[in-house]
Design a protein around this motif. Structure first.
Motif, short mmCIF file in Angstrom:
data_model
loop_
_atom_site.label_atom_id
_atom_site.label_comp_id
_atom_site.label_asym_id
_atom_site.label_seq_id
_atom_site.Cartn_x
_atom_site.Cartn_y
_atom_site.Cartn_z
N LEU A 2 0.85 -1.18 0.00
CA LEU A 2 0.00 0.00 0.00
C LEU A 2 0.89 1.23 0.00
O LEU A 2 1.82 1.33 0.80
N ALA A 3 0.63 2.16 -0.90
CA ALA A 3 1.43 3.38 -1.00
C ALA A 3 0.50 4.59 -0.96
O ALA A 3 -0.62 4.55 -1.47
N TRP A 4 1.00 5.68 -0.36
CA TRP A 4 0.22 6.90 -0.25
C TRP A 4 1.17 8.08 -0.09
O TRP A 4 2.38 7.90 0.09
N VAL A 5 0.62 9.27 -0.15
CA VAL A 5 1.41 10.49 0.02
C VAL A 5 0.92 11.19 1.28
O VAL A 5 -0.28 11.42 1.46
N ASN A 6 1.86 11.53 2.17
CA ASN A 6 1.51 12.22 3.40
C ASN A 6 1.15 13.67 3.15
O ASN A 6 1.33 14.19 2.05
N SER A 19 6.11 10.50 -0.14
CA SER A 19 5.49 9.21 -0.46
C SER A 19 5.91 8.15 0.55
O SER A 19 7.09 8.06 0.92
N SER A 20 4.95 7.37 0.99
CA SER A 20 5.21 6.29 1.95
C SER A 20 4.56 5.01 1.45
O SER A 20 3.62 5.04 0.66
N SER A 21 5.06 3.89 1.91
CA SER A 21 4.47 2.60 1.54
C SER A 21 4.67 1.61 2.68
O SER A 21 5.56 1.77 3.53
N LYS A 22 3.84 0.59 2.67
CA LYS A 22 3.89 -0.42 3.71
C LYS A 22 3.40 -1.75 3.12
O LYS A 22 2.50 -1.77 2.28
N ALA A 23 4.00 -2.83 3.57
CA ALA A 23 3.61 -4.15 3.07
C ALA A 23 2.34 -4.62 3.78
O ALA A 23 2.24 -4.54 5.00
N TYR A 24 1.41 -5.09 3.00
CA TYR A 24 0.18 -5.69 3.53
C TYR A 24 0.35 -7.22 3.55
O TYR A 24 0.09 -7.87 4.55
N ILE A 25 0.82 -7.76 2.44
CA ILE A 25 1.18 -9.18 2.34
C ILE A 25 2.56 -9.25 1.70
O ILE A 25 2.79 -8.64 0.65
N TYR A 26 3.48 -10.00 2.32
CA TYR A 26 4.84 -10.10 1.78
C TYR A 26 5.26 -11.57 1.74
O TYR A 26 5.19 -12.27 2.75
N PHE A 48 -11.91 14.76 2.44
CA PHE A 48 -10.94 13.90 1.75
C PHE A 48 -9.87 13.46 2.73
O PHE A 48 -9.28 14.26 3.46
N TYR A 49 -9.58 12.14 2.73
CA TYR A 49 -8.55 11.61 3.64
C TYR A 49 -7.24 11.36 2.90
O TYR A 49 -6.23 11.97 3.16
N ASN A 50 -7.26 10.44 1.94
CA ASN A 50 -6.05 10.14 1.18
C ASN A 50 -6.38 9.22 0.01
O ASN A 50 -7.49 8.68 -0.07
N ILE A 51 -5.41 9.08 -0.88
CA ILE A 51 -5.51 8.13 -1.99
C ILE A 51 -4.47 7.05 -1.75
O ILE A 51 -3.28 7.34 -1.64
N VAL A 52 -4.93 5.82 -1.68
CA VAL A 52 -4.05 4.68 -1.44
C VAL A 52 -3.87 3.92 -2.74
O VAL A 52 -4.85 3.55 -3.40
#
Length: 205
Positions: free
Chosen positions: A133-137, A142-149, A192-196
């Motif tokens: 999952l990636a998004w912009v603060n 830009s930040s990202s995090k693994a959901y399934i790895y 508006f919160y964010n776009i993932v």
């Protein structure tokens, strides 16, 4: 000059012309071969036709899975949005039977449409997969995090993605959602919160 001499000269001229034409044709063929070899990278890592076909299949399969998950009936959220909203912020791996948290072997990824579709399509076919999952603060980083790895992708891996718009209404308590997932509110002055950006990586084992 006799007629015989004239005839011999004509024959010599035609013979020279044919020889010159053959030489030019040979030079053209050699030039084409040299150009083709230089334009084609013939290395051990060059994908074969079979690999290209498999990559095309994985690309279509991954895009179809994301399209199915992002479908939303009238008046209801899509399964993809529900998975993101209900995510506990942890990273999960496939242990051969279930998706298990890397932090705790007793914590599994349940009630997830992603798990359902991957277990039905990808796992029986021996297709490894990662979901990020990636998004912009709010500061534009830009930040990202693994959901399934499930490991580092191979050279023939494909990546498909789908963007998901979240609102404050979707996440509920924005502070709690940020603390859990790390996905920040990009604009706290509006709903508006964010776009993932949901990225699905697929590759053959």
């Amino acid at each position: 000059m006799t007629l015989r001499t004239i005839h011999e000269l004509k024959n010599d001229t035609f013979a020279q012309m044919h020889t010159l034409e053959a030489l030019m044709a040979a030079l053209i063929m050699v030039g084409i071969i040299v150009f083709t070899v230089q334009a084609t990278s013939l290395t051990p890592l060059t994908s074969s036709t079979a690999n290209a076909h498999i990559e095309a299949q994985l690309q279509a399969m991954g895009q179809d899975m994301l399209n199915v998950l992002s479908y939303s009936p009238y008046g209801d959220d899509s399964d993809l949005k529900k998975d993101i909203i209900n995510w506990d912020g942890k990273e999960y791996v496939w242990d051969g039977n279930q998706y298990e948290s890397i932090d705790s072997q007793n914590k599994t990824l349940d009630n997830s449409s992603f798990v359902d579709i991957l277990s039905f399509i990808a796992i029986p076919r021996g297709i490894a997969h990662n979901v990020d999952l990636a998004w912009v603060n709010d500061n534009g980083i830009s930040s990202s995090k693994a959901y399934i790895y499930n490991g580092d992708p191979s050279n023939n891996a494909v990546i498909v993605s789908k963007k998901l718009v979240l609102s404050n209404t979707d996440v509920g308590d924005a502070s709690a959602f940020f603390a859990t997932t790390g996905i920040a509110d990009a604009d706290d002055s509006t709903d508006f919160y964010n776009i993932v950006n949901v990225r699905l990586t697929l590759w053959r084992m």
